[in-house]
Design an enzyme around this catalytic site. Structure first.
Site, PDB file in Angstrom:
ATOM      1  N   ASN A  73      37.164  36.982  40.034  1.00 32.12           N
ATOM      2  CA  ASN A  73      38.126  36.163  39.303  1.00 32.12           C
ATOM      3  C   ASN A  73      39.104  35.615  40.341  1.00 32.12           C
ATOM      4  OD1 ASN A  73      40.232  35.175  37.770  1.00 32.12           O
ATOM      5  ND2 ASN A  73      40.896  37.191  37.016  1.00 32.12           N
ATOM      6  N   TRP A  74      38.894  34.356  40.705  1.00 31.87           N
ATOM      7  CA  TRP A  74      39.727  33.776  41.771  1.00 31.87           C
ATOM      8  C   TRP A  74      41.151  33.503  41.305  1.00 31.87           C
ATOM      9  CZ3 TRP A  74      36.207  29.427  44.323  1.00 31.87           C
ATOM     10  CH2 TRP A  74      35.093  30.041  44.923  1.00 31.87           C
TER      11      TRP A  74
ATOM     12  N   GLU B 245      46.652  38.877  32.391  1.00 31.67           N
ATOM     13  CA  GLU B 245      47.597  37.804  32.749  1.00 31.67           C
ATOM     14  C   GLU B 245      47.674  36.764  31.636  1.00 31.67           C
ATOM     15  OE1 GLU B 245      46.042  36.932  36.670  1.00 31.67           O
ATOM     16  OE2 GLU B 245      46.762  38.902  37.298  1.00 31.67           O
TER      17      GLU B 245
ATOM     18  N   GLU C  55      40.632  47.214  33.054  1.00 34.10           N
ATOM     19  CA  GLU C  55      41.573  46.883  34.121  1.00 34.10           C
ATOM     20  C   GLU C  55      42.965  47.416  33.767  1.00 34.10           C
ATOM     21  OE1 GLU C  55      40.136  43.184  36.388  1.00 34.10           O
ATOM     22  OE2 GLU C  55      41.115  42.432  34.591  1.00 34.10           O
TER      23      GLU C  55
ATOM     24  N   SER D  57      42.791  45.896  41.937  1.00 37.27           N
ATOM     25  CA  SER D  57      42.961  46.199  43.368  1.00 37.27           C
ATOM     26  C   SER D  57      41.708  46.740  44.038  1.00 37.27           C
ATOM     27  CB  SER D  57      44.133  47.159  43.583  1.00 37.27           C
ATOM     28  OG  SER D  57      45.341  46.511  43.249  1.00 37.27           O
TER      29      SER D  57
ATOM     30  N   GLY E  15      39.886  40.479  41.759  1.00 37.69           N
ATOM     31  CA  GLY E  15      40.782  39.329  41.769  1.00 37.69           C
ATOM     32  C   GLY E  15      41.117  38.934  43.197  1.00 37.69           C
ATOM     33  N   GLY E  16      42.296  39.330  43.645  1.00 37.82           N
ATOM     34  CA  GLY E  16      42.830  38.914  44.945  1.00 37.82           C
ATOM     35  C   GLY E  16      41.832  38.939  46.102  1.00 37.82           C
TER      36      GLY E  16
HETATM   37  P1  PGA Z   1      43.089  42.275  41.557  1.00 39.35           P
HETATM   38  O1  PGA Z   1      42.864  41.601  40.136  1.00 39.35           O
HETATM   39  O2  PGA Z   1      41.745  42.589  42.125  1.00 39.35           O
HETATM   40  O3  PGA Z   1      43.841  41.242  42.351  1.00 39.35           O
HETATM   41  O4  PGA Z   1      43.907  43.509  41.323  1.00 39.35           O
HETATM   42  C1  PGA Z   1      41.864  42.030  39.284  1.00 39.35           C
HETATM   43  C2  PGA Z   1      41.881  41.193  38.045  1.00 39.35           C
HETATM   44  O5  PGA Z   1      42.960  40.765  37.621  1.00 39.35           O
HETATM   45  O6  PGA Z   1      40.823  40.919  37.459  1.00 39.35           O
END
Ligand code: PGA
Length: 254
Positions: free
Chosen positions: A10-11, A101, A173, A215, A236-237
């Site tokens: 997930n960019w 989010e 998550e 994370s 994500g990140g």
């Molecule tokens: P993250 O995000 O890997 O940056 O913690 C994960 C996500 O929100 O799917």
């Protein structure tokens, strides 16, 4: 590793330019090519979808592209919104729905999440439904966290016809782990996911694939994908940063 594990990226709202997006796609494509037992799902910003799809096709990357969100109504007077139907027409094969989010920053309610799940499934898309407890609930203890996530899971299930269950996966998550650099302990994530799978099996007679997100990076990914019950990760990140993505890929296919 013999069973296919899912690497879902997930960019979020990264990167700023299409040129950078193509570089991320190219590294993702390498990860998909190298790892025999990986299924790679990439959710870029929807604006880049069409170009990345063309790129993925011409380079024969073994990956699916999808949306990070979408609106349930196919078309209409909804300024600024992009529908799942539009994403599908540009090649989206899946959609993430109910990301924390979206729920917190954009005030998405459980009922909107359900509408989105139904709409995306009706279009034939695969859906990744995100669930996870906020820090305030986690602070109340493990039991409270389990109850919270079980409720979110069962609420989402109201929107999922059993015949579409095969196209659904869940991402657990914990919100406090997202973007914090502090992933949950893999064994704890495995316990929660096994619990959620057991809830589905006892209520509906079948379960679904479940990912962990929060994370995940090159250092932790291996532990998550080898943990009992966890079918893959939603990253994500680290999936939107070339260096971190390369490290992830290396660990994933080690
Ligand atoms: P993250 O995000 O890997 O940056 O913690 C994960 C996500 O929100 O799917």
């Amino acid at each position: 590793m013999n069973i296919k594990k899912i690497f879902a990226a997930n960019w979020k709202m990264h990167p700023v330019s299409l040129a950078e997006a193509k570089r991320l796609l190219s590294v993702s494509g390498d990860i998909a090519r190298r790892g025999k037992n990986i299924e790679t799902l990439i959710a870029p910003p929807v604006l880049f979808l069409e170009s990345l799809r063309a790129e993925a096709k011409s380079r024969k990357y073994r990956l699916s592209l999808g949306m990070q969100d979408g609106f349930s109504v196919p078309a209409g007077a909804y300024t600024g919104a992009v529908s799942f139907a539009m994403g599908k027409s540009l090649g989206a094969a899946f959609a993430i729905v109910g990301h924390s989010e979206r729920r917190t920053l954009f005030n998405e309610t459980d009922s909107l999440v359900r509408e989105k799940i139904s709409a995306a499934l009706a279009l034939g898309l695969r859906v990744i439904v995100c669930v996870g407890e906020p820090v305030a609930i986690r602070k109340k203890g493990e039991k409270a966290a389990y109850r919270f996530v079980e409720r979110q899971l069962l609420d989402a299930m109201k929107a999922i016809p059993r015949k579409h269950m095969r196209r659904v996966m869940f991402a657990y998550e914990p919100i406090w782990a997202i973007g914090s650099g502090k992933a949950m302990k893999p064994e704890k994530a495995g316990e929660m996911i096994s619990f959620l799978k057991a809830v589905l099996t006892s209520r509906f007679g079948e379960s679904a694939q479940m990912l962990y997100g929060g994370s995940v990076d090159g250092k932790t990914v291996r532990k998550f994908i080898t943990e009992q019950g966890i079918d893959g990760v939603l990253v994500g990140g680290a999936s939107a940063n070339i260096g971190k993505l390369k490290a992830l890929g290396k660990a994933f296919s080690a």
